[in-house]
Design an enzyme around this catalytic site. Structure first.
Site, mmCIF file in Angstrom:
data_model
loop_
_atom_site.group_PDB
_atom_site.id
_atom_site.type_symbol
_atom_site.label_atom_id
_atom_site.label_comp_id
_atom_site.label_asym_id
_atom_site.label_seq_id
_atom_site.Cartn_x
_atom_site.Cartn_y
_atom_site.Cartn_z
ATOM 1 N N LYS A 278 -11.690 0.189 -25.245
ATOM 2 C CA LYS A 278 -11.739 1.578 -24.778
ATOM 3 C C LYS A 278 -11.869 1.619 -23.250
ATOM 4 C CE LYS A 278 -13.433 3.129 -29.205
ATOM 5 N NZ LYS A 278 -14.552 3.394 -30.112
ATOM 6 N N ASP B 34 -15.408 12.110 -29.023
ATOM 7 C CA ASP B 34 -15.158 11.515 -30.348
ATOM 8 C C ASP B 34 -14.929 12.619 -31.389
ATOM 9 O OD1 ASP B 34 -14.890 8.833 -30.765
ATOM 10 O OD2 ASP B 34 -17.038 8.399 -30.828
ATOM 11 N N GLN C 265 -20.928 4.152 -29.587
ATOM 12 C CA GLN C 265 -20.236 3.322 -30.578
ATOM 13 C C GLN C 265 -21.093 3.188 -31.841
ATOM 14 O OE1 GLN C 265 -17.033 2.069 -30.116
ATOM 15 N NE2 GLN C 265 -17.192 1.530 -32.285
#
Ligand code: NAD
Length: 304
Positions: free
Chosen positions: A53, A120, A97
């Site tokens: 990422k 997200d 994460q």
């Protein structure tokens, strides 16, 4: 005839070139889009994901910070860090994460992220926005799937879409996105009585389960479009999807491979959401400065 392959790497490459230009334009207006990625603990798979990422951000000139914490970090400390990032003007997107260590409640952490920075698309405001069709960040993986359908010019209106999997991050949002595009949607899951009877009805079949080769060729309608979200390992440790690719590609009209399909698109949509967040931040700044100028030019209110 063998199916056309929807190449997620190629599509990502094309989209990311465009995003690079958008980053430059935003930067020239004083806002360099920035993403903060938080990793707690040393889960090897998570370490690879966060590295990819951050690299993707660098590739398009986006600012990114990777914050790594020990596995015994407290929830309070993590929430404090998120609060700091919520107020950091150089950061437009925050990603924690998953999975998190057991002492940390993932829902509390996700909810602590400002809805303006929830790139997200996992918090309740984002989920509610998708549910009601109002503007919000869409979860990256199903959003990437939708982009793949757009890339092949597939019109979902009136089509039957079958989603296998009902998780909050893939299956459910995928179903809502397909519904929003006027498909008739069926959601299957671990308790579905006859999976094959359902999947055979699909014009578009999305597999998001986590069971290698769950979807066999005789479960797919000839000519269907098959999107494989699954990420599993075979006996040799090789990455593979939920779909028996070699056999299903002889039945489907389009199919995504694993690796090189949905995976790269997930990261690409993360970049898209971060760009969107930065664009919103810039528009807010512009509005605020317009208001300030307006206020400065306003004649003083006469005293009574
Ligand atoms: P999850 O474990 O949260 O959900 C799995 C879903 O599959 C559940 O809803 C369950 O009901 C359903 N299921 C389980 N067994 C089933 C069966 N026999 N028949 C039908 N349905 C069944 O998983 P998730 O987070 O949604 O992820 C699904 C898969 O997608 C995993 O392999 C994951 O690694 C992968 N994934 C890939 C990406 C990507 O970027 N490519 C992103 C997220 C997840």
């Amino acid at each position: 005839m063998s199916a056309n392959i929807i190449d997620g790497r190629q599509l990502s490459h094309t989209l990311r070139q465009d995003y690079g230009q958008r980053v430059k334009r935003l930067a020239s207006q004083g806002v360099t889009p920035g993403l903060a990625v938080l990793l707690v603990g040393q889960n090897p798979a998570s370490q690879v994901y966060v590295k990819n990422k951050v690299l993707a951000c660098k590739e398009i000139g986006m600012h990114s910070v990777l914050l790594e914490f020990e596995a015994d970090m407290t929830q309070a400390r993590l929430l404090q860090e998120i609060d700091r990032l919520n107020h950091d003007a150089s950061i437009h997107g925050i990603l924690v994460q998953l999975p998190l260590p057991p002492q940390i409640d993932p829902q509390s952490v996700i909810q602590a992220i400002s809805p303006l920075k929830d790139v997200d698309g996992f918090n309740l405001e984002s989920a509610g926005g998708l549910m009601c069709g109002t503007k919000s960040f869409w979860p990256c993986t199903p959003h990437g799937c939708l982009q793949m359908l757009d890339a092949i010019g597939f019109d979902l209106k009136g089509k039957h879409a079958v989603v296998v999997g009902r998780s909050n991050i893939v299956g459910k949002p995928m179903a809502l996105m397909l519904l929003q595009r006027n498909a008739t949607v069926t959601i299957c899951h671990s308790q579905t009585a006859d999976l094959k009877a359902q999947t055979l009805q699909a014009d578009v079949l999305v597999a998001a389960v986590g069971i290698r080769h769950l979807i066999k060729a005789d479960m797919v309608q000839p000519g269907a479009v098959v999107l494989d979200v699954g990420m599993n390992r075979d006996e040799q440790g090789k990455l593979c999807g939920d779909v028996d690719f070699a056999a299903v590609k002889e039945v489907a009209s389009y199919i995504t491979p694993v690796p090189g399909g949905v995976g790269p698109m997930t990261i690409t949509m993360l970049l898209a959401n971060t760009l969107e967040a930065a664009q919103t931040a810039l528009s807010t700044l512009t509005d605020l400065s317009a208001q300030t100028v307006h206020a400065a030019h306003k004649p003083p209110t006469p005293r009574a």
